[in-house]
Design a protein around this motif. Structure first.
Motif, PDB file in Angstrom:
ATOM      1  N   THR A  91      16.069  -0.603  13.384  1.00  0.00           N
ATOM      2  CA  THR A  91      14.639  -0.965  14.615  1.00  0.00           C
ATOM      3  C   THR A  91      14.407   0.192  14.659  1.00  0.00           C
ATOM      4  O   THR A  91      13.089   0.417  15.592  1.00  0.00           O
ATOM      5  N   ASP A  92      14.914   1.391  14.964  1.00  0.00           N
ATOM      6  CA  ASP A  92      14.470   2.273  15.783  1.00  0.00           C
ATOM      7  C   ASP A  92      13.302   2.895  14.274  1.00  0.00           C
ATOM      8  O   ASP A  92      12.695   4.118  15.350  1.00  0.00           O
ATOM      9  N   CYS A 148      19.982  -4.683  17.481  1.00  0.00           N
ATOM     10  CA  CYS A 148      18.725  -4.349  17.061  1.00  0.00           C
ATOM     11  C   CYS A 148      19.038  -2.407  18.424  1.00  0.00           C
ATOM     12  O   CYS A 148      19.751  -2.569  18.968  1.00  0.00           O
ATOM     13  N   GLN A 149      18.654  -1.402  17.534  1.00  0.00           N
ATOM     14  CA  GLN A 149      18.961  -0.621  18.620  1.00  0.00           C
ATOM     15  C   GLN A 149      17.977   0.434  17.810  1.00  0.00           C
ATOM     16  O   GLN A 149      17.139   1.135  17.368  1.00  0.00           O
ATOM     17  N   VAL A 150      17.111   0.861  19.610  1.00  0.00           N
ATOM     18  CA  VAL A 150      16.190   1.721  19.973  1.00  0.00           C
ATOM     19  C   VAL A 150      16.419   2.812  21.170  1.00  0.00           C
ATOM     20  O   VAL A 150      16.840   2.535  21.717  1.00  0.00           O
ATOM     21  N   THR A 151      15.626   4.049  20.744  1.00  0.00           N
ATOM     22  CA  THR A 151      15.874   5.398  21.291  1.00  0.00           C
ATOM     23  C   THR A 151      14.817   5.308  22.605  1.00  0.00           C
ATOM     24  O   THR A 151      13.905   4.614  22.513  1.00  0.00           O
ATOM     25  N   PRO A 152      15.594   5.329  23.846  1.00  0.00           N
ATOM     26  CA  PRO A 152      14.223   5.306  24.774  1.00  0.00           C
ATOM     27  C   PRO A 152      13.039   5.933  24.768  1.00  0.00           C
ATOM     28  O   PRO A 152      12.656   5.579  25.826  1.00  0.00           O
ATOM     29  N   SER A 153      13.255   6.765  23.989  1.00  0.00           N
ATOM     30  CA  SER A 153      12.062   7.504  23.857  1.00  0.00           C
ATOM     31  C   SER A 153      10.959   7.581  23.143  1.00  0.00           C
ATOM     32  O   SER A 153       9.623   7.237  23.966  1.00  0.00           O
ATOM     33  N   SER A 154      11.183   6.091  22.656  1.00  0.00           N
ATOM     34  CA  SER A 154      10.406   4.763  21.945  1.00  0.00           C
ATOM     35  C   SER A 154       9.938   4.132  23.123  1.00  0.00           C
ATOM     36  O   SER A 154       8.213   4.131  22.927  1.00  0.00           O
ATOM     37  N   PHE A 155      10.370   3.389  24.456  1.00  0.00           N
ATOM     38  CA  PHE A 155      10.216   3.198  25.501  1.00  0.00           C
ATOM     39  C   PHE A 155       9.075   3.726  26.464  1.00  0.00           C
ATOM     40  O   PHE A 155       8.393   3.611  27.160  1.00  0.00           O
ATOM     41  N   VAL A 156       9.798   4.800  26.681  1.00  0.00           N
ATOM     42  CA  VAL A 156       9.884   5.620  28.051  1.00  0.00           C
ATOM     43  C   VAL A 156       8.301   6.453  27.556  1.00  0.00           C
ATOM     44  O   VAL A 156       7.673   5.974  28.582  1.00  0.00           O
ATOM     45  N   PHE A 157       8.527   7.058  26.442  1.00  0.00           N
ATOM     46  CA  PHE A 157       7.264   7.855  26.379  1.00  0.00           C
ATOM     47  C   PHE A 157       6.076   7.141  25.791  1.00  0.00           C
ATOM     48  O   PHE A 157       5.238   7.474  26.247  1.00  0.00           O
ATOM     49  N   ASP A 184       0.810  -1.270   0.115  1.00  0.00           N
ATOM     50  CA  ASP A 184      -0.047  -0.302  -0.158  1.00  0.00           C
ATOM     51  C   ASP A 184       0.626   1.514   0.072  1.00  0.00           C
ATOM     52  O   ASP A 184       0.816   2.241  -0.490  1.00  0.00           O
ATOM     53  N   VAL A 185       2.451   0.964   0.834  1.00  0.00           N
ATOM     54  CA  VAL A 185       3.390   2.330   0.821  1.00  0.00           C
ATOM     55  C   VAL A 185       4.064   1.841   0.457  1.00  0.00           C
ATOM     56  O   VAL A 185       4.202   0.847   1.497  1.00  0.00           O
ATOM     57  N   VAL A 186       4.988   2.516  -0.406  1.00  0.00           N
ATOM     58  CA  VAL A 186       7.330   1.714  -0.099  1.00  0.00           C
ATOM     59  C   VAL A 186       7.246   2.734  -0.087  1.00  0.00           C
ATOM     60  O   VAL A 186       7.680   3.724  -0.825  1.00  0.00           O
ATOM     61  N   LEU A 187       8.618   2.813   0.707  1.00  0.00           N
ATOM     62  CA  LEU A 187       9.873   4.083   1.163  1.00  0.00           C
ATOM     63  C   LEU A 187      10.944   3.561   1.110  1.00  0.00           C
ATOM     64  O   LEU A 187      10.940   2.841   1.853  1.00  0.00           O
ATOM     65  N   VAL A 188      11.548   4.321   0.943  1.00  0.00           N
ATOM     66  CA  VAL A 188      12.836   3.625   1.330  1.00  0.00           C
ATOM     67  C   VAL A 188      14.068   4.597   3.074  1.00  0.00           C
ATOM     68  O   VAL A 188      12.762   5.617   3.210  1.00  0.00           O
ATOM     69  N   ASP A 189      14.076   3.453   3.750  1.00  0.00           N
ATOM     70  CA  ASP A 189      14.627   3.632   4.821  1.00  0.00           C
ATOM     71  C   ASP A 189      14.788   5.470   5.204  1.00  0.00           C
ATOM     72  O   ASP A 189      15.821   5.728   4.332  1.00  0.00           O
ATOM     73  N   GLY A 190      15.144   5.687   6.476  1.00  0.00           N
ATOM     74  CA  GLY A 190      16.149   6.449   6.326  1.00  0.00           C
ATOM     75  C   GLY A 190      15.858   7.251   8.027  1.00  0.00           C
ATOM     76  O   GLY A 190      14.342   6.713   8.485  1.00  0.00           O
ATOM     77  N   ARG A 191      16.031   8.862   8.456  1.00  0.00           N
ATOM     78  CA  ARG A 191      15.789   8.981   9.949  1.00  0.00           C
ATOM     79  C   ARG A 191      14.329   9.401   9.797  1.00  0.00           C
ATOM     80  O   ARG A 191      13.981  10.206  10.513  1.00  0.00           O
ATOM     81  N   ASP A 192      14.124   9.949   8.464  1.00  0.00           N
ATOM     82  CA  ASP A 192      13.041  10.981   8.945  1.00  0.00           C
ATOM     83  C   ASP A 192      11.358   9.904   8.250  1.00  0.00           C
ATOM     84  O   ASP A 192      10.920  10.414   7.760  1.00  0.00           O
ATOM     85  N   LEU A 193      11.996   8.524   8.608  1.00  0.00           N
ATOM     86  CA  LEU A 193      10.798   7.928   8.176  1.00  0.00           C
ATOM     87  C   LEU A 193       9.996   8.053   8.966  1.00  0.00           C
ATOM     88  O   LEU A 193       8.557   7.745   8.230  1.00  0.00           O
TER      89      LEU A 193
END
Length: 326
Positions: A221-222, A245-254, A187-196
Protein backbone atom coordinates in the motif's frame (compact mmCIF):
# COMPACT_ATOMS: atom_id res chain seq x y z
CA UNK A 1 -27.56 -33.29 -9.29
CA UNK A 2 -24.63 -32.12 -7.19
CA UNK A 3 -23.99 -29.10 -4.97
CA UNK A 4 -20.81 -27.93 -3.22
CA UNK A 5 -21.85 -27.53 0.41
CA UNK A 6 -20.02 -26.53 3.58
CA UNK A 7 -21.30 -26.86 7.15
CA UNK A 8 -18.40 -25.18 8.91
CA UNK A 9 -15.53 -22.78 8.16
CA UNK A 10 -11.84 -23.35 8.70
CA UNK A 11 -8.32 -22.22 7.84
CA UNK A 12 -7.92 -24.68 4.94
CA UNK A 13 -10.81 -23.79 2.60
CA UNK A 14 -10.83 -26.99 0.53
CA UNK A 15 -11.17 -29.09 3.68
CA UNK A 16 -14.54 -27.64 4.70
CA UNK A 17 -16.45 -28.10 1.44
CA UNK A 18 -17.66 -31.19 -0.37
CA UNK A 19 -19.89 -32.22 -3.28
CA UNK A 20 -23.17 -33.76 -2.13
CA UNK A 21 -26.14 -35.04 -4.15
CA UNK A 22 -29.50 -33.30 -3.98
CA UNK A 23 -32.91 -33.14 -5.66
CA UNK A 24 -35.04 -30.18 -6.65
CA UNK A 25 -38.77 -29.97 -5.88
CA UNK A 26 -41.47 -29.46 -8.51
CA UNK A 27 -41.52 -25.98 -9.98
CA UNK A 28 -43.55 -23.51 -7.97
CA UNK A 29 -45.39 -20.45 -9.20
CA UNK A 30 -43.08 -17.92 -10.86
CA UNK A 31 -40.07 -20.24 -10.72
CA UNK A 32 -37.49 -21.35 -13.25
CA UNK A 33 -35.15 -24.34 -13.23
CA UNK A 34 -31.66 -23.59 -14.50
CA UNK A 35 -28.72 -25.81 -15.44
CA UNK A 36 -25.53 -24.07 -14.28
CA UNK A 37 -23.03 -23.63 -17.11
CA UNK A 38 -20.13 -22.00 -15.25
CA UNK A 39 -19.37 -20.35 -11.92
CA UNK A 40 -16.01 -18.83 -10.92
CA UNK A 41 -14.11 -19.14 -7.65
CA UNK A 42 -13.14 -15.65 -6.49
CA UNK A 43 -10.82 -14.65 -3.62
CA UNK A 44 -13.93 -13.53 -1.70
CA UNK A 45 -15.31 -17.08 -2.03
CA UNK A 46 -12.15 -18.52 -0.49
CA UNK A 47 -12.30 -15.99 2.37
CA UNK A 48 -15.95 -16.93 2.94
CA UNK A 49 -14.90 -20.55 3.44
CA UNK A 50 -12.22 -19.52 5.95
CA UNK A 51 -14.58 -17.11 7.73
CA UNK A 52 -12.51 -14.02 6.94
CA UNK A 53 -14.86 -12.23 4.54
CA UNK A 54 -16.96 -9.23 5.52
CA UNK A 55 -20.28 -10.95 4.81
CA UNK A 56 -20.84 -14.59 5.77
CA UNK A 57 -23.94 -16.66 4.89
CA UNK A 58 -25.61 -18.80 7.56
CA UNK A 59 -24.53 -22.44 7.67
CA UNK A 60 -24.92 -24.84 6.02
CA UNK A 61 -24.29 -23.00 2.76
CA UNK A 62 -23.57 -23.67 -0.90
CA UNK A 63 -20.43 -22.03 -2.29
CA UNK A 64 -20.33 -19.58 -5.17
CA UNK A 65 -21.63 -16.05 -5.62
CA UNK A 66 -21.93 -15.63 -9.39
CA UNK A 67 -22.31 -17.56 -12.60
CA UNK A 68 -24.42 -18.23 -15.67
CA UNK A 69 -26.82 -20.98 -16.61
CA UNK A 70 -29.33 -22.11 -19.21
CA UNK A 71 -33.04 -22.27 -18.47
CA UNK A 72 -34.36 -25.84 -18.54
CA UNK A 73 -37.98 -25.23 -17.52
CA UNK A 74 -40.29 -22.46 -16.30
CA UNK A 75 -43.57 -22.50 -14.42
CA UNK A 76 -46.74 -22.01 -16.45
CA UNK A 77 -47.22 -18.44 -15.18
CA UNK A 78 -43.71 -17.21 -16.13
CA UNK A 79 -43.54 -14.69 -18.96
CA UNK A 80 -40.54 -13.26 -20.82
CA UNK A 81 -38.30 -16.25 -20.11
CA UNK A 82 -38.23 -19.57 -21.91
CA UNK A 83 -36.22 -22.82 -21.92
CA UNK A 84 -32.92 -22.58 -23.76
CA UNK A 85 -32.13 -18.98 -22.77
CA UNK A 86 -28.76 -18.21 -21.20
CA UNK A 87 -29.19 -16.26 -17.97
CA UNK A 88 -27.15 -14.49 -15.32
CA UNK A 89 -27.63 -16.16 -11.95
CA UNK A 90 -28.67 -14.11 -8.89
CA UNK A 91 -25.77 -12.77 -6.83
CA UNK A 92 -25.08 -14.87 -3.75
CA UNK A 93 -27.42 -17.75 -4.61
CA UNK A 94 -24.82 -20.51 -4.18
CA UNK A 95 -23.73 -21.16 -7.76
CA UNK A 96 -21.34 -24.10 -7.28
CA UNK A 97 -23.91 -26.70 -8.21
CA UNK A 98 -25.25 -28.45 -11.28
CA UNK A 99 -28.80 -27.04 -11.12
CA UNK A 100 -30.80 -24.48 -9.20
CA UNK A 101 -34.35 -23.30 -8.92
CA UNK A 102 -35.15 -19.60 -8.37
CA UNK A 103 -37.82 -17.00 -9.03
CA UNK A 104 -37.71 -16.23 -12.75
CA UNK A 105 -37.71 -12.48 -12.07
CA UNK A 106 -34.29 -12.86 -10.41
CA UNK A 107 -32.72 -14.00 -13.67
CA UNK A 108 -31.26 -11.67 -16.32
CA UNK A 109 -31.36 -12.88 -19.92
CA UNK A 110 -27.96 -12.80 -21.65
CA UNK A 111 -26.87 -12.75 -25.29
CA UNK A 112 -25.37 -15.93 -26.67
CA UNK A 113 -21.64 -15.62 -25.97
CA UNK A 114 -18.86 -17.53 -24.22
CA UNK A 115 -20.45 -18.74 -20.94
CA UNK A 116 -17.08 -18.96 -19.20
CA UNK A 117 -16.45 -15.25 -19.75
CA UNK A 118 -20.03 -14.24 -18.96
CA UNK A 119 -19.86 -16.27 -15.73
CA UNK A 120 -17.39 -13.76 -14.30
CA UNK A 121 -19.57 -10.73 -15.04
CA UNK A 122 -20.96 -9.99 -11.58
CA UNK A 123 -17.86 -9.45 -9.41
CA UNK A 124 -14.54 -8.63 -11.07
CA UNK A 125 -15.57 -6.50 -14.09
CA UNK A 126 -17.83 -4.11 -12.11
CA UNK A 127 -15.18 -3.87 -9.39
CA UNK A 128 -12.59 -2.69 -11.92
CA UNK A 129 -15.13 -0.51 -13.76
CA UNK A 130 -16.34 1.27 -10.63
CA UNK A 131 -12.90 1.84 -9.09
CA UNK A 132 -11.86 3.58 -12.30
CA UNK A 133 -15.02 5.72 -12.26
CA UNK A 134 -16.07 6.47 -8.69
CA UNK A 135 -13.04 8.08 -7.03
CA UNK A 136 -11.17 10.32 -9.50
CA UNK A 137 -12.38 12.18 -12.58
CA UNK A 138 -9.93 10.65 -15.05
CA UNK A 139 -9.43 11.98 -18.57
CA UNK A 140 -7.95 10.25 -21.63
CA UNK A 141 -4.17 10.20 -21.29
CA UNK A 142 -4.22 10.05 -17.46
CA UNK A 143 -2.26 7.35 -15.65
CA UNK A 144 -3.52 4.77 -13.13
CA UNK A 145 -1.31 2.50 -11.03
CA UNK A 146 -2.42 -0.86 -9.64
CA UNK A 147 -0.86 -3.84 -7.91
CA UNK A 148 -1.98 -7.47 -8.29
CA UNK A 149 -2.11 -6.56 -11.98
CA UNK A 150 -2.09 -10.25 -12.98
CA UNK A 151 -5.31 -10.91 -11.03
CA UNK A 152 -8.79 -11.08 -12.51
CA UNK A 153 -9.66 -7.52 -11.47
CA UNK A 154 -6.23 -6.37 -12.66
CA UNK A 155 -6.84 -7.84 -16.11
CA UNK A 156 -10.23 -6.17 -16.44
CA UNK A 157 -8.83 -2.86 -15.20
CA UNK A 158 -6.13 -2.85 -17.90
CA UNK A 159 -8.73 -3.50 -20.61
CA UNK A 160 -11.28 -0.98 -19.32
CA UNK A 161 -8.58 1.68 -18.90
CA UNK A 162 -7.46 1.15 -22.49
CA UNK A 163 -11.05 1.48 -23.74
CA UNK A 164 -11.24 4.84 -21.94
CA UNK A 165 -7.88 6.02 -23.28
CA UNK A 166 -6.14 5.74 -19.89
CA UNK A 167 -2.60 4.44 -19.31
CA UNK A 168 -1.72 1.87 -16.67
CA UNK A 169 1.26 1.15 -14.46
CA UNK A 170 0.91 -2.47 -13.44
CA UNK A 171 2.70 -3.87 -10.39
CA UNK A 172 3.16 -7.61 -9.85
CA UNK A 173 4.82 -9.59 -7.06
CA UNK A 174 6.92 -11.96 -9.16
CA UNK A 175 8.99 -11.78 -12.34
CA UNK A 176 7.10 -14.69 -13.91
CA UNK A 177 3.91 -12.58 -14.09
CA UNK A 178 5.43 -9.80 -16.22
CA UNK A 179 4.94 -11.42 -19.63
CA UNK A 180 1.28 -12.19 -18.94
CA UNK A 181 0.47 -8.58 -17.99
CA UNK A 182 2.44 -7.23 -20.94
CA UNK A 183 0.43 -9.49 -23.25
CA UNK A 184 -2.81 -8.06 -21.85
CA UNK A 185 -1.80 -4.53 -22.81
CA UNK A 186 -0.29 -3.07 -19.66
CA UNK A 187 1.59 0.11 -20.59
CA UNK A 188 4.19 -0.32 -17.84
CA UNK A 189 4.76 -3.54 -15.85
CA UNK A 190 7.05 -3.59 -12.81
CA UNK A 191 7.81 -5.92 -9.92
CA UNK A 192 6.93 -4.47 -6.50
CA UNK A 193 9.68 -3.21 -4.22
CA UNK A 194 10.78 -0.38 -1.93
CA UNK A 195 12.14 1.67 -4.83
CA UNK A 196 8.95 1.30 -6.87
CA UNK A 197 8.25 5.05 -6.90
CA UNK A 198 11.64 5.76 -8.51
CA UNK A 199 11.13 3.17 -11.23
CA UNK A 200 7.59 4.38 -11.88
CA UNK A 201 8.76 7.97 -12.22
CA UNK A 202 11.39 6.90 -14.73
CA UNK A 203 9.00 4.66 -16.73
CA UNK A 204 6.24 7.29 -17.00
CA UNK A 205 8.46 10.33 -17.53
CA UNK A 206 7.38 11.75 -14.18
CA UNK A 207 3.65 11.64 -14.97
CA UNK A 208 1.27 12.82 -12.24
CA UNK A 209 -0.61 9.67 -11.24
CA UNK A 210 -3.93 10.57 -9.64
CA UNK A 211 -5.35 7.13 -8.84
CA UNK A 212 -3.87 4.01 -7.26
CA UNK A 213 -5.62 0.62 -6.88
CA UNK A 214 -4.39 -1.69 -4.10
CA UNK A 215 -5.38 -5.34 -3.66
CA UNK A 216 -2.34 -6.48 -1.67
CA UNK A 217 -2.19 -4.23 1.45
CA UNK A 218 0.78 -4.45 3.83
CA UNK A 219 3.85 -2.54 2.66
CA UNK A 220 2.59 -2.64 -0.91
CA UNK A 221 0.00 0.00 0.00
CA UNK A 222 2.79 2.42 0.89
CA UNK A 223 4.73 1.55 -2.25
CA UNK A 224 1.71 2.69 -4.31
CA UNK A 225 1.11 5.75 -2.14
CA UNK A 226 4.64 6.96 -2.83
CA UNK A 227 3.93 6.78 -6.57
CA UNK A 228 0.90 9.08 -6.44
CA UNK A 229 0.81 12.78 -7.22
CA UNK A 230 -0.18 15.38 -4.66
CA UNK A 231 -3.83 14.89 -3.58
CA UNK A 232 -3.85 11.49 -5.26
CA UNK A 233 -6.39 8.86 -4.20
CA UNK A 234 -5.41 5.31 -3.25
CA UNK A 235 -8.24 2.74 -3.25
CA UNK A 236 -7.85 -0.54 -1.39
CA UNK A 237 -10.14 -3.49 -2.18
CA UNK A 238 -8.23 -6.48 -0.81
CA UNK A 239 -5.38 -7.82 1.32
CA UNK A 240 -3.62 -10.57 -0.57
CA UNK A 241 -0.65 -10.13 1.75
CA UNK A 242 -2.83 -10.94 4.76
CA UNK A 243 -1.58 -7.75 6.42
CA UNK A 244 -3.26 -4.41 7.18
CA UNK A 245 -2.63 -1.44 4.90
CA UNK A 246 0.54 0.45 5.77
CA UNK A 247 1.15 4.04 4.66
CA UNK A 248 3.90 6.32 5.99
CA UNK A 249 2.76 9.73 7.33
CA UNK A 250 4.79 11.55 4.66
CA UNK A 251 2.26 10.53 1.97
CA UNK A 252 -0.66 11.78 4.08
CA UNK A 253 0.98 14.87 5.56
CA UNK A 254 3.19 16.24 2.80
CA UNK A 255 1.28 15.16 -0.32
CA UNK A 256 -2.27 14.90 1.02
CA UNK A 257 -2.81 11.40 -0.38
CA UNK A 258 -6.21 9.92 0.51
CA UNK A 259 -6.73 6.21 1.31
CA UNK A 260 -10.21 4.89 0.51
CA UNK A 261 -11.81 1.49 0.55
CA UNK A 262 -14.05 -0.20 -2.02
CA UNK A 263 -16.38 -3.14 -1.50
CA UNK A 264 -18.71 -4.10 -4.35
CA UNK A 265 -21.34 -5.42 -1.93
CA UNK A 266 -21.69 -1.91 -0.45
CA UNK A 267 -22.11 -0.43 -3.92
CA UNK A 268 -24.90 -2.92 -4.66
CA UNK A 269 -26.64 -1.87 -1.43
CA UNK A 270 -26.57 1.82 -2.34
CA UNK A 271 -26.93 1.82 -6.14
CA UNK A 272 -30.38 2.07 -7.70
CA UNK A 273 -31.68 -0.64 -10.02
CA UNK A 274 -31.17 1.75 -12.95
CA UNK A 275 -27.53 2.37 -11.95
CA UNK A 276 -26.85 -1.34 -11.64
CA UNK A 277 -28.41 -2.10 -15.01
CA UNK A 278 -26.40 0.68 -16.67
CA UNK A 279 -23.15 -0.82 -15.43
CA UNK A 280 -24.11 -4.41 -16.25
CA UNK A 281 -25.53 -3.43 -19.62
CA UNK A 282 -22.25 -1.85 -20.67
CA UNK A 283 -20.15 -4.75 -19.35
CA UNK A 284 -22.38 -7.42 -20.94
CA UNK A 285 -22.00 -5.68 -24.29
CA UNK A 286 -18.21 -5.54 -24.01
CA UNK A 287 -17.95 -9.22 -22.99
CA UNK A 288 -20.35 -10.38 -25.70
CA UNK A 289 -18.31 -8.47 -28.30
CA UNK A 290 -15.08 -10.04 -27.07
CA UNK A 291 -13.68 -6.66 -26.02
CA UNK A 292 -13.51 -7.63 -22.35
CA UNK A 293 -12.24 -10.99 -21.16
CA UNK A 294 -9.86 -12.59 -18.71
CA UNK A 295 -7.60 -15.62 -18.57
CA UNK A 296 -9.00 -18.97 -17.48
CA UNK A 297 -6.59 -21.15 -15.55
CA UNK A 298 -8.65 -24.33 -15.27
CA UNK A 299 -12.18 -25.69 -15.01
CA UNK A 300 -13.51 -28.34 -12.62
CA UNK A 301 -16.71 -30.31 -12.25
CA UNK A 302 -18.76 -29.89 -9.06
CA UNK A 303 -17.53 -33.34 -8.00
CA UNK A 304 -13.98 -31.90 -8.02
CA UNK A 305 -14.79 -28.93 -5.79
CA UNK A 306 -12.02 -29.61 -3.27
CA UNK A 307 -9.35 -29.61 -5.99
CA UNK A 308 -10.95 -26.51 -7.53
CA UNK A 309 -10.89 -24.53 -4.27
CA UNK A 310 -7.30 -25.61 -3.58
CA UNK A 311 -6.28 -24.40 -7.05
CA UNK A 312 -8.08 -21.07 -6.56
CA UNK A 313 -6.45 -20.53 -3.16
CA UNK A 314 -2.96 -21.25 -4.50
CA UNK A 315 -0.66 -18.23 -4.68
CA UNK A 316 0.77 -18.86 -8.14
CA UNK A 317 -1.72 -19.62 -10.89
CA UNK A 318 -2.33 -18.15 -14.30
CA UNK A 319 -5.99 -17.32 -14.71
CA UNK A 320 -9.34 -17.80 -13.04
CA UNK A 321 -10.56 -21.13 -11.70
CA UNK A 322 -14.16 -22.01 -12.63
CA UNK A 323 -16.66 -24.65 -11.65
CA UNK A 324 -18.13 -26.02 -14.89
CA UNK A 325 -20.68 -28.78 -14.22
CA UNK A 326 -20.55 -31.69 -16.64
Amino acid sequence: MLKAEYQQRGPVPQDVIAAVPFDLPELGAGEARVKVLAAPINPSDVLTLTGEYGMLPPLPAIGGNEGVGRVEAVAADVEGLKPGQMVLLPVGCGTWRSHLQVKAKQLIALPEADPLQLAMLTVNPPTAYLMLREFVDLKPGDWVIQNAANSGVGSYLIQLAKIRGLKTVNVVRRESAIDTVNAEGGDVVLVDGRDLHKRVREATGGAAIKLGIDAVAGQSTDHLAQCLAEEGVLVNYGRMSGEPCQVTPSSFVFRDVTLRGFWLAKWFQKASQAEQMQVFGELIGLIAQGKLKTRIGATYDVSEIQQAVAAAAAGERDGKILVVPK
